[in-house]
Design a protein around this motif. Sequence first.
Motif, PDB file in Angstrom:
ATOM      1  N   SER A  23       0.828  -1.211   0.000  1.00 30.47           N
ATOM      2  CA  SER A  23       0.000   0.000   0.000  1.00 30.47           C
ATOM      3  C   SER A  23       0.863   1.261   0.000  1.00 30.47           C
ATOM      4  N   GLU A  24       1.886   1.271   0.838  1.00 28.57           N
ATOM      5  CA  GLU A  24       2.791   2.431   0.897  1.00 28.57           C
ATOM      6  C   GLU A  24       3.558   2.593  -0.412  1.00 28.57           C
ATOM      7  N   THR A  25       3.963   1.487  -1.017  1.00 28.23           N
ATOM      8  CA  THR A  25       4.681   1.549  -2.289  1.00 28.23           C
ATOM      9  C   THR A  25       3.805   2.152  -3.378  1.00 28.23           C
ATOM     10  N   ILE A  26       2.559   1.719  -3.437  1.00 28.66           N
ATOM     11  CA  ILE A  26       1.625   2.281  -4.427  1.00 28.66           C
ATOM     12  C   ILE A  26       1.476   3.779  -4.209  1.00 28.66           C
ATOM     13  N   SER A  27       1.294   4.203  -2.954  1.00 30.21           N
ATOM     14  CA  SER A  27       1.158   5.633  -2.654  1.00 30.21           C
ATOM     15  C   SER A  27       2.416   6.398  -3.041  1.00 30.21           C
ATOM     16  N   ASN A  28       3.582   5.838  -2.724  1.00 32.26           N
ATOM     17  CA  ASN A  28       4.831   6.520  -3.049  1.00 32.26           C
ATOM     18  C   ASN A  28       5.045   6.638  -4.552  1.00 32.26           C
ATOM     19  N   VAL A  29       4.747   5.568  -5.288  1.00 34.19           N
ATOM     20  CA  VAL A  29       4.909   5.606  -6.745  1.00 34.19           C
ATOM     21  C   VAL A  29       4.002   6.671  -7.344  1.00 34.19           C
ATOM     22  N   ILE A  30       2.750   6.704  -6.923  1.00 32.50           N
ATOM     23  CA  ILE A  30       1.826   7.724  -7.438  1.00 32.50           C
ATOM     24  C   ILE A  30       2.336   9.121  -7.098  1.00 32.50           C
ATOM     25  N   GLY A  31       2.787   9.320  -5.862  1.00 33.08           N
ATOM     26  CA  GLY A  31       3.302  10.629  -5.460  1.00 33.08           C
ATOM     27  C   GLY A  31       4.518  11.053  -6.259  1.00 33.08           C
ATOM     28  N   PHE A  32       5.453  10.119  -6.483  1.00 35.89           N
ATOM     29  CA  PHE A  32       6.656  10.464  -7.239  1.00 35.89           C
ATOM     30  C   PHE A  32       6.351  10.702  -8.720  1.00 35.89           C
ATOM     31  N   VAL A  33       5.397   9.970  -9.283  1.00 34.86           N
ATOM     32  CA  VAL A  33       5.007  10.199 -10.673  1.00 34.86           C
ATOM     33  C   VAL A  33       4.392  11.595 -10.820  1.00 34.86           C
ATOM     34  N   VAL A  34       3.488  11.955  -9.908  1.00 33.60           N
ATOM     35  CA  VAL A  34       2.880  13.296  -9.959  1.00 33.60           C
ATOM     36  C   VAL A  34       3.947  14.368  -9.795  1.00 33.60           C
ATOM     37  N   LEU A  35       4.843  14.173  -8.846  1.00 35.57           N
ATOM     38  CA  LEU A  35       5.920  15.139  -8.623  1.00 35.57           C
ATOM     39  C   LEU A  35       6.834  15.237  -9.843  1.00 35.57           C
ATOM     40  N   GLY A  36       7.151  14.105 -10.465  1.00 32.06           N
ATOM     41  CA  GLY A  36       7.974  14.100 -11.669  1.00 32.06           C
ATOM     42  C   GLY A  36       7.309  14.835 -12.815  1.00 32.06           C
ATOM     43  N   VAL A  37       6.001  14.604 -12.985  1.00 34.67           N
ATOM     44  CA  VAL A  37       5.264  15.304 -14.046  1.00 34.67           C
ATOM     45  C   VAL A  37       5.272  16.805 -13.784  1.00 34.67           C
ATOM     46  N   LEU A  38       5.053  17.204 -12.539  1.00 30.48           N
ATOM     47  CA  LEU A  38       5.067  18.638 -12.218  1.00 30.48           C
ATOM     48  C   LEU A  38       6.445  19.254 -12.438  1.00 30.48           C
ATOM     49  N   LEU A  39       7.500  18.532 -12.080  1.00 28.30           N
ATOM     50  CA  LEU A  39       8.862  19.038 -12.321  1.00 28.30           C
ATOM     51  C   LEU A  39       9.135  19.170 -13.819  1.00 28.30           C
ATOM     52  N   TYR A  40       8.684  18.186 -14.601  1.00 27.28           N
ATOM     53  CA  TYR A  40       8.856  18.272 -16.049  1.00 27.28           C
ATOM     54  C   TYR A  40       8.096  19.466 -16.614  1.00 27.28           C
ATOM     55  N   LEU A  41       6.844  19.620 -16.189  1.00 28.84           N
ATOM     56  CA  LEU A  41       6.048  20.749 -16.683  1.00 28.84           C
ATOM     57  C   LEU A  41       6.665  22.088 -16.290  1.00 28.84           C
ATOM     58  N   ASP A  42       7.231  22.156 -15.083  1.00 28.07           N
ATOM     59  CA  ASP A  42       7.916  23.369 -14.647  1.00 28.07           C
ATOM     60  C   ASP A  42       9.112  23.657 -15.560  1.00 28.07           C
ATOM     61  N   TYR A  43       9.879  22.637 -15.893  1.00 30.09           N
ATOM     62  CA  TYR A  43      11.040  22.799 -16.771  1.00 30.09           C
ATOM     63  C   TYR A  43      10.603  23.168 -18.187  1.00 30.09           C
ATOM     64  N   ARG A  44       9.564  22.478 -18.682  1.00 29.64           N
ATOM     65  CA  ARG A  44       9.119  22.664 -20.069  1.00 29.64           C
ATOM     66  C   ARG A  44       8.484  24.030 -20.298  1.00 29.64           C
ATOM     67  N   TYR A  45       7.660  24.505 -19.366  1.00 28.08           N
ATOM     68  CA  TYR A  45       6.917  25.746 -19.578  1.00 28.08           C
ATOM     69  C   TYR A  45       7.450  26.914 -18.773  1.00 28.08           C
ATOM     70  N   ALA A  46       8.555  26.738 -18.109  1.00 23.49           N
ATOM     71  CA  ALA A  46       9.225  27.814 -17.355  1.00 23.49           C
ATOM     72  C   ALA A  46       8.239  28.579 -16.469  1.00 23.49           C
ATOM     73  N   TRP A  47       7.619  27.851 -15.546  1.00 23.49           N
ATOM     74  CA  TRP A  47       6.726  28.499 -14.610  1.00 23.49           C
ATOM     75  C   TRP A  47       7.511  29.456 -13.732  1.00 23.49           C
ATOM     76  N   LYS A  48       6.819  30.128 -12.867  1.00 22.86           N
ATOM     77  CA  LYS A  48       7.486  31.050 -11.935  1.00 22.86           C
ATOM     78  C   LYS A  48       8.583  30.308 -11.178  1.00 22.86           C
ATOM     79  N   GLU A  49       9.652  31.017 -10.847  1.00 19.42           N
ATOM     80  CA  GLU A  49      10.812  30.388 -10.216  1.00 19.42           C
ATOM     81  C   GLU A  49      10.466  29.746  -8.866  1.00 19.42           C
ATOM     82  N   TRP A  50       9.605  30.400  -8.093  1.00 21.57           N
ATOM     83  CA  TRP A  50       9.275  29.875  -6.770  1.00 21.57           C
ATOM     84  C   TRP A  50       8.551  28.542  -6.833  1.00 21.57           C
ATOM     85  N   ILE A  51       7.825  28.283  -7.918  1.00 26.15           N
ATOM     86  CA  ILE A  51       7.139  26.997  -8.059  1.00 26.15           C
ATOM     87  C   ILE A  51       8.163  25.869  -8.174  1.00 26.15           C
ATOM     88  N   GLY A  52       9.215  26.102  -8.942  1.00 25.22           N
ATOM     89  CA  GLY A  52      10.273  25.109  -9.075  1.00 25.22           C
ATOM     90  C   GLY A  52      10.942  24.809  -7.747  1.00 25.22           C
TER      91      GLY A  52
END
Length: 164
Positions: A23-52
Amino acid sequence: MFSPIGAPQRRLSKDAVKIWIISETISNVIGFVVLGVLLYLDYRYAWKEWIGWILIGLAVISVPSAIWSFYRPFLLYNNWRYDMNEEFLQLKSGALNEEHRLVPMTKIQSVATKQGPLLRKYGLCSVSIKTMGSTHAIPALPKEVAIELRDQIAHFAKLKEVES
């Protein structure tokens, strides 16, 4: 008359550790995937610096949290105990903050068993006990034990209700 109540001795199923880790592994994988997607989107679209910086901070905090989530199930299993007699249901849990609860049978309003997909795979159930003010649960018991415990609690609660 006062009679001493010993500490509860019954334990959960050993498969509880596996279920909690999965259960914890599933939660962690989902959390890291969401975080990875957000980091990629931050890099790709150059959001505000504080978001990064916030996303990097979340990533740094998530790593020790993920490590802790693999150690925590062993602590939970080693410290979870329950027991029951005609007067009380006893629940003891917690490694760092130990909690020992006594639930009088006269206060129990309903008792039920629950079984999700992970519990079903390992043949386990959790028992949920409801009183007027709160809900208590005994997680990860073998199905036969859970059903027997549910029936005993219901029987003792009904007997106490009739005696009152």
